[in-house]
Design a protein around this motif. Sequence first.
Motif, short mmCIF file in Angstrom:
data_model
loop_
_atom_site.label_atom_id
_atom_site.label_comp_id
_atom_site.label_asym_id
_atom_site.label_seq_id
_atom_site.Cartn_x
_atom_site.Cartn_y
_atom_site.Cartn_z
N VAL A 354 20.51 -40.49 25.87
CA VAL A 354 21.70 -39.35 26.28
C VAL A 354 20.76 -38.48 27.46
CG1 VAL A 354 22.97 -37.33 25.85
CG2 VAL A 354 22.92 -39.29 24.27
N VAL A 355 21.13 -38.61 28.75
CA VAL A 355 20.69 -38.06 29.57
C VAL A 355 20.92 -36.56 29.78
CG1 VAL A 355 19.69 -37.98 32.05
CG2 VAL A 355 20.05 -40.12 30.90
N SER A 356 22.53 -36.54 29.65
CA SER A 356 23.20 -35.41 29.93
C SER A 356 24.39 -35.26 29.20
CB SER A 356 23.23 -34.83 31.50
OG SER A 356 24.23 -35.69 32.06
N PRO A 357 25.07 -34.31 29.02
CA PRO A 357 26.47 -34.41 28.15
C PRO A 357 27.48 -35.21 28.76
CG PRO A 357 25.68 -32.20 28.17
CD PRO A 357 24.64 -32.75 29.18
N ARG A 358 27.15 -35.58 30.08
CA ARG A 358 28.16 -36.44 30.87
C ARG A 358 27.50 -37.61 31.11
NH1 ARG A 358 31.29 -32.62 35.37
NH2 ARG A 358 32.31 -30.97 33.91
N LEU A 359 26.28 -37.90 30.93
CA LEU A 359 25.70 -39.43 31.49
C LEU A 359 24.74 -39.77 30.09
CD1 LEU A 359 24.76 -41.26 33.34
CD2 LEU A 359 23.02 -39.95 33.94
N THR A 360 25.02 -40.93 29.65
CA THR A 360 24.43 -41.30 28.71
C THR A 360 24.19 -43.01 29.25
OG1 THR A 360 25.79 -40.58 26.98
CG2 THR A 360 24.70 -42.60 26.28
#
Length: 395
Positions: A354-360
């Motif tokens: 998980v890089v960010s809440p919107r990017l995995t």
Amino acid sequence: MVIAGTAVGGLDGCYYYWALNGGTCPNAGNVAIQPISTCPSGYGLQGGQCVSTTLSCPSGWSLSGGSCTLTTYSCPSGYTLSGTECNSNPDAAGTQGPNLCIPATASPGNGACYNGTLYDYQTASNQFAIDGVQQWCGPTRSSGQPCAASTPQAVSGSPTSCPAGQVPGTINGQTVCLGAGESNPAQKVETTTATTTDAQGQPTGTTTTTTTTKDTGTGSTVTTTTRNPDGTTTTQTQNAGPNTAKPDMQRFCEQNPETSICKRSTWGGACGAFACDGDAVQCAIAREMHQRNCQLFDTTSALSDLGNAVAAGNDPQASQNPVLEANRQTTSLTGAISQDTFLAQGGLADQQIVVSPRLTVTLPWSQLNQYLSYMGAIVVAFAMIFAARIVVGAH
């Protein structure tokens, strides 16, 4: 002997201060001189004269008491008087003489003096030594003449001789034979004499031929000199040329095989009976090693006793040998070797990051399972091959 002063007036028997036979003589003042009654020291009065009391004899005479006796010298038969010495008469010319030696610094062409006789060399070689001194030695013939003052004195004995191509020398005070060289070549001189005659058979003179052979170790030179009856001489020289096929050390050892640097050292023997022949230093080292080895084997210890017993088949610990079947231990490998797989049963699983809440980001590791399966099979195959080789090699 009359002691006289200065003569005066020319009168016979008249001397200044003393008068002869009691007479008188005029002196410078015409005064009569009384007859002498005393004489100076060392003289005595005899018949009115002063006579010396010191006795002496003329040359060739000897004083014996109060008389002079003529001294004479004589020699027995076979000897000739020379001054006050008796010398043996020379042998007749041509008489065979003894083997004589003269120092190598002299010339054998001048002959040798022995017992007052001049001997000529028939053959002379400088390959001899007496008491470490190099000599010319060889057979001689009498010249029939007495020795000259310049003739070298000879000795007759048993000199040390050297083989062909060698000359005597000294090493550490010992006489040895060394290879000849340019500075001291091996030389041999031979002299022959022939009488020449005319047509009527009358002798006209003698021809003397002298042949000198010089060997330098690398070549030889032969010089022949002929002296004719008319005094002329002819000389011929032959040079055999150098011989350099062998190195100096090889030639030296061939000529001197017993020297320490050429002799091959040998040694051997049991403990207590060591023998060595050769270089002293090498023999000393070999003797030390021999003694140490003997000491090692002759001095017993617990380890040496055990080793000797085992070597003889009497091992006191033979029952403890782990090779014996009774001493073998069986170990089960079941459960001792881990059989867990390197990977889980299902292989590699994808990994999500998980890089960010919107990017995995998903890493697709599962796509490698197929290839890893192939690699595992290959590794197992190689392992089976090596295992088979180990098993086969054990038999």
